[in-house]
Design a protein around this motif. Structure first.
Motif, short mmCIF file in Angstrom:
data_model
loop_
_atom_site.label_atom_id
_atom_site.label_comp_id
_atom_site.label_asym_id
_atom_site.label_seq_id
_atom_site.Cartn_x
_atom_site.Cartn_y
_atom_site.Cartn_z
N GLN A 145 0.83 -1.20 0.00
CA GLN A 145 0.00 0.00 0.00
C GLN A 145 0.87 1.26 0.00
O GLN A 145 2.04 1.23 0.38
CB GLN A 145 -0.93 0.00 1.21
CG GLN A 145 -2.09 -0.97 1.12
CD GLN A 145 -3.12 -0.76 2.22
OE1 GLN A 145 -2.78 -0.45 3.36
NE2 GLN A 145 -4.39 -0.95 1.89
N ASP A 208 -3.32 5.05 -0.14
CA ASP A 208 -4.30 4.25 0.61
C ASP A 208 -4.54 4.80 2.00
O ASP A 208 -5.64 4.70 2.54
CB ASP A 208 -3.82 2.80 0.73
CG ASP A 208 -3.61 2.14 -0.62
OD1 ASP A 208 -4.60 1.64 -1.19
OD2 ASP A 208 -2.47 2.14 -1.10
N LYS A 238 -7.32 7.85 -2.01
CA LYS A 238 -8.23 7.14 -2.90
C LYS A 238 -9.58 6.93 -2.22
O LYS A 238 -9.68 6.97 -0.98
CB LYS A 238 -7.64 5.80 -3.32
CG LYS A 238 -7.39 4.82 -2.18
CD LYS A 238 -6.94 3.44 -2.68
CE LYS A 238 -5.76 3.50 -3.58
NZ LYS A 238 -5.27 2.15 -3.98
N GLY A 241 -10.22 5.08 1.21
CA GLY A 241 -8.97 5.05 1.94
C GLY A 241 -9.15 5.39 3.40
O GLY A 241 -10.27 5.54 3.89
#
Length: 328
Positions: A145, A208, A238, A241
């Motif tokens: 991530q 993330d 995102k 997230g």
């Protein structure tokens, strides 16, 4: 015993030395003779009175969250440490460590590894535990991530960068130019100078997780709400997230945006069959995977602590400033 107390809300120069009673030790607590402690950003919020409606305190008040020292007494229900042990941990409330003796809950203590000095141990718990819990419990950070870590050269930040890299994440860090080399050495994959570059334009691929420790000295301090850095961070997250804050206590009241899970970290030492975060942190230190950076050592006096707070307001902010009462 000697303590450095805060007689009322205000600037660091209001702190003074005072004799107070030794703490009463409960059956689940350990009486620790304090050798070292440190200063933390959260002290500003308490000292200024910004959090008095959420965390009221009684004066005179003793600041200080980290404690490292030697066990002098143990409660009847304590089994994991004994008198003479070198220990480090967190005070049972937000404060109490700027004193010769501190009563600490057993579950909030860990044995100091032989390779760790009292100076390092006194700097570690109050930054390592928030970083660990923010990344792995709140953020549920996974290998591969992408994570954005603000204030990456600071106390929590420099620990978080190391832990995120150990987890196999791609780490984007914000720091001023004079801290670039320091943050690169911690393991960051990208470093952005937030003072000259808009990080929202420098990050092309959404992340993330965002970890925010920035007190903008605006809303984040006055109202304990999300500050400008936090608000801008949504642009690089995102959908779905995680936005994790250590400064915006009121963020849980915000409506969810684009499925983003926004949380303010509530730090809680733990020790049970499933989790013992302090033990995991100590194991990482013992294996030389995690290091705490001590950027200055100040004496355990009112003047020494005042100077440490003033130093913390001056760049470059890097790692932790330690208060030393006794050499171990």
């Amino acid at each position: 015993m000697k303590a450095i107390v805060m007689p009322y809300y205000g600037i660091p120069e209001t702190l003074r030395e005072q004799d107070i009673a030794e703490p009463e030790r409960k059956e689940t607590q350990v009486l620790v003779e304090m050798y070292t402690t440190s200063i933390n950003p959260g002290d500003y919020v308490l000292r200024s009175g910004a959090a008095q409606h959420m965390m009221p305190i009684q004066f005179p008040y003793v600041l200080g969250t980290d404690v490292a020292g030697v066990v002098r007494e143990v409660g009847e229900k304590v089994t994991s440490v004994k008198p003479g042990d070198r220990v480090m941990g967190l005070t049972p409330a937000v404060g109490g460590a700027y004193a010769e003796y501190v009563a600490v809950e057993e579950h909030a203590l860990a044995l100091i590894p032989p390779t760790l000095s009292f100076q390092q141990a006194g700097a570690l718990p109050a930054v390592a535990l928030p970083a660990w819990q923010a990344l792995f419990h709140n953020g549920q950070l996974q290998p591969g991530q992408r994570i954005l870590i603000h204030a990456a050269a600071g106390g929590v930040g420099h620990i978080a960068v190391q832990l995120a890299k150990q987890q196999g994440a791609y780490v984007i860090a914000t720091a001023r130019m004079h801290n670039y080399e320091f943050v690169w050495q911690l393991g960051a994959d990208e470093v952005i100078d937030y003072s000259v570059t808009d990080f929202t334009k420098a990050i092309s691929t959404p992340v993330d997780v965002v970890l925010d420790m920035v007190n903008d000295r605006t809303a984040a301090v006055v109202d304990l709400k999300i500050g400008e850095t936090g608000r801008k961070s949504y642009a690089v997250l995102k959908d779905g997230g995680k936005f994790i804050s250590l400064v915006a206590l009121a963020i849980n009241e915000y409506p969810k945006v684009r499925g983003i899970d926004a949380q303010c970290v509530h730090i809680e030492p733990n020790r049970d069959d499933l989790r013992d975060d302090l033990a995991a942190i100590v194991r990482s230190v013992r294996e030389q995977k995690l290091k705490v950076h001590v950027n200055g050592i100040f004496p355990f006096t009112a003047q020494g602590i005042n100077e440490a707070y003033r130093q913390s307001e001056i760049d470059p902010k890097r790692g932790k400033l330690v208060i030393q009462r006794k050499v171990g």
